[in-house]
Design a protein around this motif. Structure first.
Motif, PDB file in Angstrom:
ATOM      1  N   TRP A  43       0.817  -1.210   0.000  1.00 38.12           N
ATOM      2  CA  TRP A  43       0.000   0.000   0.000  1.00 38.12           C
ATOM      3  C   TRP A  43       0.854   1.265   0.000  1.00 38.12           C
ATOM      4  O   TRP A  43       0.338   2.379   0.042  1.00 38.12           O
ATOM      5  CB  TRP A  43      -0.918   0.008   1.225  1.00 38.12           C
ATOM      6  CG  TRP A  43      -2.100  -0.892   1.062  1.00 38.12           C
ATOM      7  CD1 TRP A  43      -2.141  -2.236   1.226  1.00 38.12           C
ATOM      8  CD2 TRP A  43      -3.412  -0.502   0.675  1.00 38.12           C
ATOM      9  NE1 TRP A  43      -3.394  -2.717   0.977  1.00 38.12           N
ATOM     10  CE2 TRP A  43      -4.207  -1.673   0.644  1.00 38.12           C
ATOM     11  CE3 TRP A  43      -4.015   0.713   0.376  1.00 38.12           C
ATOM     12  CZ2 TRP A  43      -5.550  -1.669   0.308  1.00 38.12           C
ATOM     13  CZ3 TRP A  43      -5.354   0.727   0.039  1.00 38.12           C
ATOM     14  CH2 TRP A  43      -6.101  -0.448   0.000  1.00 38.12           C
ATOM     15  N   GLY A  44       2.152   1.088  -0.030  1.00 38.33           N
ATOM     16  CA  GLY A  44       3.032   2.252  -0.022  1.00 38.33           C
ATOM     17  C   GLY A  44       3.193   2.879   1.355  1.00 38.33           C
ATOM     18  O   GLY A  44       3.631   4.022   1.474  1.00 38.33           O
ATOM     19  N   ARG A  62      -5.493   3.969   9.577  1.00 39.83           N
ATOM     20  CA  ARG A  62      -5.743   5.371   9.210  1.00 39.83           C
ATOM     21  C   ARG A  62      -5.873   5.510   7.693  1.00 39.83           C
ATOM     22  O   ARG A  62      -6.668   6.290   7.191  1.00 39.83           O
ATOM     23  CB  ARG A  62      -4.618   6.256   9.746  1.00 39.83           C
ATOM     24  CG  ARG A  62      -4.909   7.733   9.630  1.00 39.83           C
ATOM     25  CD  ARG A  62      -4.015   8.569  10.540  1.00 39.83           C
ATOM     26  NE  ARG A  62      -2.605   8.333  10.277  1.00 39.83           N
ATOM     27  CZ  ARG A  62      -1.752   7.808  11.140  1.00 39.83           C
ATOM     28  NH1 ARG A  62      -2.191   7.445  12.349  1.00 39.83           N
ATOM     29  NH2 ARG A  62      -0.485   7.619  10.837  1.00 39.83           N
ATOM     30  N   HIS A  63      -5.102   4.724   6.985  1.00 39.12           N
ATOM     31  CA  HIS A  63      -5.143   4.779   5.520  1.00 39.12           C
ATOM     32  C   HIS A  63      -6.318   3.979   4.957  1.00 39.12           C
ATOM     33  O   HIS A  63      -7.048   4.459   4.085  1.00 39.12           O
ATOM     34  CB  HIS A  63      -3.834   4.223   4.945  1.00 39.12           C
ATOM     35  CG  HIS A  63      -3.783   4.218   3.455  1.00 39.12           C
ATOM     36  ND1 HIS A  63      -3.471   5.336   2.719  1.00 39.12           N
ATOM     37  CD2 HIS A  63      -4.025   3.229   2.554  1.00 39.12           C
ATOM     38  CE1 HIS A  63      -3.513   5.037   1.425  1.00 39.12           C
ATOM     39  NE2 HIS A  63      -3.837   3.762   1.302  1.00 39.12           N
ATOM     40  N   ILE A  64      -6.523   2.788   5.455  1.00 35.65           N
ATOM     41  CA  ILE A  64      -7.499   1.860   4.872  1.00 35.65           C
ATOM     42  C   ILE A  64      -8.932   2.301   5.146  1.00 35.65           C
ATOM     43  O   ILE A  64      -9.853   1.980   4.378  1.00 35.65           O
ATOM     44  CB  ILE A  64      -7.269   0.421   5.420  1.00 35.65           C
ATOM     45  CG1 ILE A  64      -7.754  -0.623   4.400  1.00 35.65           C
ATOM     46  CG2 ILE A  64      -7.953   0.196   6.742  1.00 35.65           C
ATOM     47  CD1 ILE A  64      -6.818  -0.866   3.287  1.00 35.65           C
ATOM     48  N   MET A 108     -10.306  -7.095  -2.770  1.00 37.88           N
ATOM     49  CA  MET A 108      -9.330  -7.577  -1.798  1.00 37.88           C
ATOM     50  C   MET A 108      -8.065  -6.725  -1.864  1.00 37.88           C
ATOM     51  O   MET A 108      -7.505  -6.337  -0.833  1.00 37.88           O
ATOM     52  CB  MET A 108      -9.002  -9.053  -2.054  1.00 37.88           C
ATOM     53  CG  MET A 108      -7.888  -9.606  -1.173  1.00 37.88           C
ATOM     54  SD  MET A 108      -7.552 -11.362  -1.471  1.00 37.88           S
ATOM     55  CE  MET A 108      -8.875 -12.105  -0.525  1.00 37.88           C
ATOM     56  N   ASP A 109      -7.628  -6.420  -3.092  1.00 40.55           N
ATOM     57  CA  ASP A 109      -6.441  -5.570  -3.257  1.00 40.55           C
ATOM     58  C   ASP A 109      -6.650  -4.192  -2.641  1.00 40.55           C
ATOM     59  O   ASP A 109      -5.696  -3.560  -2.174  1.00 40.55           O
ATOM     60  CB  ASP A 109      -6.094  -5.408  -4.742  1.00 40.55           C
ATOM     61  CG  ASP A 109      -5.539  -6.691  -5.340  1.00 40.55           C
ATOM     62  OD1 ASP A 109      -5.100  -7.561  -4.568  1.00 40.55           O
ATOM     63  OD2 ASP A 109      -5.554  -6.816  -6.583  1.00 40.55           O
ATOM     64  N   LYS A 110      -7.905  -3.728  -2.638  1.00 39.95           N
ATOM     65  CA  LYS A 110      -8.222  -2.414  -2.074  1.00 39.95           C
ATOM     66  C   LYS A 110      -8.485  -2.476  -0.565  1.00 39.95           C
ATOM     67  O   LYS A 110      -8.844  -1.475   0.056  1.00 39.95           O
ATOM     68  CB  LYS A 110      -9.449  -1.815  -2.780  1.00 39.95           C
ATOM     69  CG  LYS A 110      -9.184  -1.428  -4.232  1.00 39.95           C
ATOM     70  CD  LYS A 110      -8.107  -0.368  -4.336  1.00 39.95           C
ATOM     71  CE  LYS A 110      -7.799   0.029  -5.752  1.00 39.95           C
ATOM     72  NZ  LYS A 110      -6.712   1.045  -5.828  1.00 39.95           N
ATOM     73  N   SER A 197      -6.298   2.625 -13.696  1.00 38.63           N
ATOM     74  CA  SER A 197      -5.573   2.248 -12.479  1.00 38.63           C
ATOM     75  C   SER A 197      -5.753   0.762 -12.180  1.00 38.63           C
ATOM     76  O   SER A 197      -5.027   0.199 -11.370  1.00 38.63           O
ATOM     77  CB  SER A 197      -6.064   3.078 -11.281  1.00 38.63           C
ATOM     78  OG  SER A 197      -7.418   2.771 -10.961  1.00 38.63           O
ATOM     79  N   ARG A 198      -6.727   0.140 -12.847  1.00 36.93           N
ATOM     80  CA  ARG A 198      -6.936  -1.293 -12.745  1.00 36.93           C
ATOM     81  C   ARG A 198      -6.360  -1.963 -13.987  1.00 36.93           C
ATOM     82  O   ARG A 198      -6.169  -1.331 -15.017  1.00 36.93           O
ATOM     83  CB  ARG A 198      -8.426  -1.625 -12.668  1.00 36.93           C
ATOM     84  CG  ARG A 198      -9.167  -1.033 -11.512  1.00 36.93           C
ATOM     85  CD  ARG A 198     -10.586  -1.585 -11.435  1.00 36.93           C
ATOM     86  NE  ARG A 198     -10.578  -3.044 -11.367  1.00 36.93           N
ATOM     87  CZ  ARG A 198     -11.675  -3.780 -11.194  1.00 36.93           C
ATOM     88  NH1 ARG A 198     -12.862  -3.205 -11.091  1.00 36.93           N
ATOM     89  NH2 ARG A 198     -11.588  -5.100 -11.133  1.00 36.93           N
ATOM     90  N   GLN A 199      -6.109  -3.260 -13.902  1.00 38.10           N
ATOM     91  CA  GLN A 199      -5.667  -3.994 -15.076  1.00 38.10           C
ATOM     92  C   GLN A 199      -6.780  -4.000 -16.109  1.00 38.10           C
ATOM     93  O   GLN A 199      -7.920  -4.357 -15.806  1.00 38.10           O
ATOM     94  CB  GLN A 199      -5.278  -5.425 -14.700  1.00 38.10           C
ATOM     95  CG  GLN A 199      -4.675  -6.208 -15.856  1.00 38.10           C
ATOM     96  CD  GLN A 199      -4.198  -7.579 -15.434  1.00 38.10           C
ATOM     97  OE1 GLN A 199      -4.334  -7.970 -14.287  1.00 38.10           O
ATOM     98  NE2 GLN A 199      -3.637  -8.319 -16.365  1.00 38.10           N
ATOM     99  N   GLN A 200      -6.459  -3.600 -17.338  1.00 36.94           N
ATOM    100  CA  GLN A 200      -7.449  -3.477 -18.396  1.00 36.94           C
ATOM    101  C   GLN A 200      -6.926  -4.091 -19.697  1.00 36.94           C
ATOM    102  O   GLN A 200      -5.712  -4.178 -19.889  1.00 36.94           O
ATOM    103  CB  GLN A 200      -7.789  -1.994 -18.647  1.00 36.94           C
ATOM    104  CG  GLN A 200      -8.383  -1.258 -17.472  1.00 36.94           C
ATOM    105  CD  GLN A 200      -9.797  -1.707 -17.136  1.00 36.94           C
ATOM    106  OE1 GLN A 200     -10.454  -2.399 -17.921  1.00 36.94           O
ATOM    107  NE2 GLN A 200     -10.265  -1.332 -15.961  1.00 36.94           N
TER     108      GLN A 200
END
Length: 388
Positions: A43-44, A62-64, A108-110, A197-200
């Motif tokens: 998540w950086g 705090r981020h999620i 899940m990734d988010k 921003s997603r795989q396309q």
């Protein structure tokens, strides 16, 4: 291994190996420090040297749990993803060992959906803390934005499947002609960037939106396509029909395709399902303007062999009819039959190269004599036509 077993294997690999938990803090505390650092780094979120587990969890939460972040993730979900999200909002968990990863992987990734594997069962849940944040999201805004985004996404997918490459301005023009709610180029760009921003199966290149077919290996074909279609108008079906092309496997079941399938079933393969697979692939190859040799391979790789050269020669006109009546990128979605009616130009010669055919599983090269009739069907001798 069948498809259901494969899904289960994938789900187990992504799941937390523990009993399902409903609290995000509880979930994070159940992870060892290495797994926790791995998740936060994805998540950086950088952790200070010597940071305790509780400090890492606090920063992560705090981020999620940021409402805007969750909204931004939800407004570009696909229909099946959003349906799963809504189901999980009202349930403690869902147990499903064979749920397709594509249905939940993005969420899940988010950090919105979590999965667990316990006692040979896979569970999916949205933690209580995430559910509390979702209660303060403006659902009217979310639903309205999501519907418009999903519709635009379908148009983008339809365009890259039907045309291969296009400009955003053209999509906006057609979108506005076919829908009551209008779209500006600025809105299109903003939504396109979110989906990117997603795989396309597409990407942007200079002023164009490009089908991912044009990767490093095939990129040289892009310039040729742009050059060929520079002065060609777009085939534009109505709203209902254009959106069918959002499904990359969709194609029109034409009379020519049905005739080819009937020929194969009656003369080469009585298995209708297998014949259907062959015809599906031949349609795709014709739409990509591939060679006859490539088409012959579709028979051979399924162990369907020609009984004689006469049988091969009999099927060629059926394949040519399919080729002339499939939609191609080089014709901006038109078929060769349609584009030639529009322009008044003759249909170009196709399949004029010698091919190698397996006759009863034995190779036989189709050699064309200079004085033989040209296989393109022009009626001329080969030496005065394609053999020149």
């Amino acid at each position: 291994m069948n498809i259901q077993e494969e899904f289960e294997k994938i789900n187990i690999s992504h799941a937390i190996k523990a009993k399902p938990a409903s609290s995000l803090i509880e979930i994070l505390r159940s992870l060892n420090i290495e797994d926790l650092l791995s998740i936060t780094s994805e998540w950086g979120i950088k952790s200070r040297f010597n940071a305790t587990k509780e400090m890492i969890i606090k920063r992560f939460l705090r981020h999620i749990l940021d409402r805007k972040r969750i909204e931004c993730a939800l407004v570009i979900t696909e229909s099946d993803e959003y349906d799963l999200f809504l189901k999980l909002l009202n349930k403690e968990y869902i147990q499903d060992n064979t749920l397709a990863y594509g249905t939940y992987g993005y969420l899940m990734d988010k950090g919105i959906i979590y999965s667990f594997y316990d006692d040979y069962m896979v569970f999916f849940t949205i933690p209580n803390e995430i559910k509390e944040v979702c209660k303060i999201i403006d659902n009217i805004y979310l639903d309205r934005t999501l519907k418009k985004n999903q519709l635009l996404h379908k148009y983008i997918l339809a365009f890259i499947n039907l045309y291969g490459v296009f400009k955003g301005e053209k999509l906006v023009e057609i979108f506005n002609c076919q829908n009551n709610e209008k779209l500006t180029i600025e809105e299109f760009t903003a939504i396109f960037n979110k989906y990117s921003s997603r795989q396309q199966p597409f990407y942007d290149y200079n002023e164009y939106i490009i089908n991912h077919y044009f990767d490093d290996e095939n990129f040289c074909e892009l310039e040729l396509l742009l050059e060929k279609t520079a002065n060609v108008s777009y085939y534009i079906p109505d709203r209902r029909n254009i959106l069918k092309y959002a499904d990359s496997s969709y194609f029109e079941m034409t009379a020519q395709i049905m005739a080819l399938k009937d020929f194969i079933i009656k003369n080469m393969c009585s298995n209708e399902e297998l014949a259907g697979y062959v015809v599906d692939d031949i349609e795709l190859l014709c739409s990509m303007e591939e060679s006859m040799q490539s088409i012959i391979y579709e028979f051979e790789r399924r162990h369907i062999f020609f009984k004689s050269m006469e049988q091969f020669n009999s099927i060629v006109p059926f394949i040519e009819d399919v080729y002339k009546n499939v939609r191609t990128w080089s014709n901006r979605g038109y078929t060769y039959t349609e584009i030639c009616k529009i322009t008044g130009k003759p249909i170009p010669k196709i399949f004029n190269e010698p091919v190698e055919v397996l006759i009863n599983n034995k190779p036989a090269t189709l050699k064309i004599g200079r004085n033989d009739s040209c296989p393109c069907g022009s009626g001329k001798k080969y030496k005065k036509c394609c053999g020149r």
